[in-house]
Design an enzyme around this catalytic site. Structure first.
Site, mmCIF file in Angstrom:
data_model
loop_
_atom_site.group_PDB
_atom_site.id
_atom_site.type_symbol
_atom_site.label_atom_id
_atom_site.label_comp_id
_atom_site.label_asym_id
_atom_site.label_seq_id
_atom_site.Cartn_x
_atom_site.Cartn_y
_atom_site.Cartn_z
ATOM 1 N N ILE A 14 0.843 -1.207 0.000
ATOM 2 C CA ILE A 14 0.000 0.000 0.000
ATOM 3 C C ILE A 14 0.877 1.257 0.000
ATOM 4 O O ILE A 14 0.632 2.218 -0.738
ATOM 5 C CB ILE A 14 -0.953 0.008 1.221
ATOM 6 C CG1 ILE A 14 -1.836 -1.242 1.211
ATOM 7 C CG2 ILE A 14 -1.820 1.272 1.219
ATOM 8 C CD1 ILE A 14 -2.638 -1.481 2.491
ATOM 9 N N ALA A 80 4.429 -1.845 9.385
ATOM 10 C CA ALA A 80 3.882 -2.790 10.367
ATOM 11 C C ALA A 80 4.181 -4.199 9.903
ATOM 12 O O ALA A 80 4.519 -4.417 8.740
ATOM 13 C CB ALA A 80 2.365 -2.609 10.473
ATOM 14 N N TYR A 148 -2.476 -8.730 16.525
ATOM 15 C CA TYR A 148 -2.447 -7.714 15.460
ATOM 16 C C TYR A 148 -3.550 -6.675 15.689
ATOM 17 O O TYR A 148 -3.305 -5.463 15.698
ATOM 18 C CB TYR A 148 -2.628 -8.409 14.104
ATOM 19 C CG TYR A 148 -2.748 -7.467 12.924
ATOM 20 C CD1 TYR A 148 -1.624 -6.895 12.339
ATOM 21 C CD2 TYR A 148 -3.997 -7.154 12.376
ATOM 22 C CE1 TYR A 148 -1.744 -6.027 11.247
ATOM 23 C CE2 TYR A 148 -4.124 -6.301 11.292
ATOM 24 C CZ TYR A 148 -2.991 -5.739 10.731
ATOM 25 O OH TYR A 148 -3.115 -4.882 9.656
HETATM 26 N N1 LIG Z 1 -3.194 -5.122 3.043
HETATM 27 C C1 LIG Z 1 -4.310 -5.003 3.737
HETATM 28 O O1 LIG Z 1 -5.353 -5.534 3.332
HETATM 29 C C2 LIG Z 1 -4.339 -4.207 5.020
HETATM 30 C C3 LIG Z 1 -5.558 -4.171 5.737
HETATM 31 C C4 LIG Z 1 -5.600 -3.437 6.918
HETATM 32 C C5 LIG Z 1 -4.490 -2.734 7.353
HETATM 33 N N2 LIG Z 1 -3.322 -2.809 6.645
HETATM 34 C C6 LIG Z 1 -2.184 -2.045 7.155
HETATM 35 O O2 LIG Z 1 -1.646 -1.249 6.110
HETATM 36 C C7 LIG Z 1 -0.239 -1.089 6.279
HETATM 37 C C8 LIG Z 1 0.505 -1.504 5.018
HETATM 38 O O3 LIG Z 1 0.247 -2.887 4.772
HETATM 39 P P1 LIG Z 1 0.661 -3.632 3.419
HETATM 40 O O4 LIG Z 1 -0.454 -4.538 3.076
HETATM 41 O O5 LIG Z 1 1.142 -2.653 2.432
HETATM 42 O O6 LIG Z 1 1.843 -4.560 3.942
HETATM 43 P P2 LIG Z 1 3.379 -4.656 3.476
HETATM 44 O O7 LIG Z 1 3.958 -5.769 4.283
HETATM 45 O O8 LIG Z 1 3.464 -4.741 1.999
HETATM 46 O O9 LIG Z 1 3.952 -3.260 3.944
HETATM 47 C C9 LIG Z 1 4.498 -3.029 5.226
HETATM 48 C C10 LIG Z 1 5.805 -2.282 5.031
HETATM 49 O O10 LIG Z 1 6.344 -1.980 6.321
HETATM 50 C C11 LIG Z 1 7.728 -2.314 6.320
HETATM 51 N N3 LIG Z 1 8.114 -2.643 7.697
HETATM 52 C C12 LIG Z 1 7.728 -3.711 8.436
HETATM 53 N N4 LIG Z 1 8.320 -3.682 9.639
HETATM 54 C C13 LIG Z 1 9.101 -2.562 9.653
HETATM 55 C C14 LIG Z 1 9.969 -1.995 10.624
HETATM 56 N N5 LIG Z 1 10.168 -2.591 11.814
HETATM 57 N N6 LIG Z 1 10.608 -0.845 10.318
HETATM 58 C C15 LIG Z 1 10.431 -0.240 9.106
HETATM 59 N N7 LIG Z 1 9.636 -0.748 8.144
HETATM 60 C C16 LIG Z 1 8.968 -1.891 8.426
HETATM 61 C C17 LIG Z 1 7.838 -3.519 5.384
HETATM 62 O O11 LIG Z 1 9.154 -3.717 4.893
HETATM 63 C C18 LIG Z 1 6.853 -3.129 4.294
HETATM 64 O O12 LIG Z 1 7.481 -2.349 3.301
HETATM 65 C C19 LIG Z 1 0.127 -1.907 7.512
HETATM 66 O O13 LIG Z 1 0.134 -1.052 8.633
HETATM 67 C C20 LIG Z 1 -1.012 -2.896 7.609
HETATM 68 O O14 LIG Z 1 -1.175 -3.370 8.936
HETATM 69 C C21 LIG Z 1 -3.224 -3.531 5.496
#
Ligand SMILES: NC(=O)c1ccc[n+]([C@@H]2O[C@H](COP(=O)([O-])OP(=O)(O)OC[C@H]3O[C@@H](n4cnc5c(N)ncnc54)[C@H](O)[C@@H]3O)[C@@H](O)[C@H]2O)c1
Length: 316
Positions: A14, A80, A148
């Site tokens: 995202i 995250a 989570y």
């Molecule tokens: N994908 C979904 O459907 C969804 C739904 C609800 C909430 N979210 C939230 O949206 C956000 C983005 O999710 P996503 O689906 O793009 O996941 P993703 O895993 O693709 O992105 C998460 C990013 O955070 C980085 N990251 C993780 N731990 C880290 C740390 N300790 N320090 C620095 N960077 C770190 C990862 O390298 C990654 O680039 C998250 O907070 C997730 O919880 C996603």
């Protein structure tokens, strides 16, 4: 006016779409802060006004260093461990990233010399848990059932409380099931749509493949295309009247897994062979959102399920 914008997790699924949208305005400088644990450097747009800082949000030292180098006008906190299953298997480790890090960032933002225009936190529909009343509105009972979901809710509360106690400009976005290009299909915990799209593409190429459904396929979800999520995030950041509140970001449509499979089959003119496994622990039978609240500030999803899937499948 030139804005400096921080996107934590900007190398992820995202986050990278958000960075792309923010960087398209040339008056913005975008700083991606990411440890590349699940994100990929290739996801970050290769543009002059985008810089990458490799660092860990759970390291106070890394955050302090970041804020000593930059002063931010906007902050989007998306970094995250986004896997619910990972939080069930490793609650302590994921807590450090999914909650402690939020406080480090809020503290750094509070003491930044210049007032931030908005700190937007990426939360999740997981905060609502399994309580059955639907659709989920921002007034619905919050009852997370996984580490989570608990960490997302605790983080939300910190973010809102920083708004109320210290006057920090903040907003919370509760994403429902997000899908689209760059969502990683390779982990067993990947979003169902990224796996379905991968299976569909294999079948289209004449390879053997099977899509495994956990449960009976009649579970209902609100799948929102990633570009609509970006629209919602930018609205929350830029609408000045939004202060210290949570908003659902979703499509407002509901679909069963079976319905989505049928849409994929129609788009690609294929038959997708299915297998059925046991429902996974913590899986909720039905989850869908009311988007009335964010609709009132101008949010309007641009993609139906079919349009979003078509765009996703054209990608690559
Ligand atoms: N994908 C979904 O459907 C969804 C739904 C609800 C909430 N979210 C939230 O949206 C956000 C983005 O999710 P996503 O689906 O793009 O996941 P993703 O895993 O693709 O992105 C998460 C990013 O955070 C980085 N990251 C993780 N731990 C880290 C740390 N300790 N320090 C620095 N960077 C770190 C990862 O390298 C990654 O680039 C998250 O907070 C997730 O919880 C996603």
């Amino acid at each position: 006016m030139k804005n400096t914008i921080l996107v934590t997790g900007g190398a992820g699924f995202i986050g990278s779409h958000l960075v792309e949208a923010l960087a398209s305005g040339d008056s913005n400088t975008v700083i991606v802060f990411d440890n590349l644990s699940t994100g990929r450097i290739e996801n970050i747009p290769n543009l002059e006004n985008v810089s990458f800082v490799r660092g860990d949000v759970q390291s106070e030292e890394d955050i302090t260093q970041l804020f000593s180098e930059f002063t931010f006008d906007y902050i989007y906190h998306l970094a995250a461990v986004a896997s619910v299953a990972e939080s069930v298997n490793h609650p302590l480790e994921t807590h450090r990233v999914n909650m402690d890090a939020t406080i480090y960032l809020l503290e750094a933002t509070r003491f930044q010399e210049k007032e931030v225009h908005k700190f937007v936190f990426a939360s999740s529909a997981a905060v609502y848990g399994a309580e059955p009343t639907l659709p989920k509105t921002e007034q619905s009972i919050v009852d997370p059932i996984t580490p989570y979901g608990i960490d997302k809710y605790a983080s939300e509360k910190y973010v809102i409380t920083y708004g109320q106690l210290y006057g920090l400009n903040v907003a919370v976005a509760r994403f429902f099931n997000v899908y689209g290009p760059r969502q990683n299909p390779s982990s067993p915990y990947s979003g169902v749509l990224s796996i379905l799209v991968r299976v569909s593409k294999q079948l289209r190429k004449g390879k053997n493949s099977l899509f495994q459904i956990f449960g009976d396929g009649e579970q209902i979800r609100d799948f929102v295309f990633v570009e609509d999520v970006v629209q919602g995030l930018i609205l929350l950041a830029t609408k000045k009247e939004i202060q210290a509140e949570a908003f659902n970001i979703a499509s407002g449509e509901k679909h069963t897994i079976h319905e989505i499979i049928t849409i994929c089959e129609t788009i690609l003119e294929i038959n997708i062979p299915l297998s059925y496994g046991k429902t996974r622990k913590g899986d909720i039978k039905q989850s869908y959102a009311s988007i009335d609240k964010i609709g009132k500030i101008g949010y309007k999803p641009q993609f139906t399920m079919r349009q979003g899937l078509e765009k996703y499948m054209m990608y690559e």
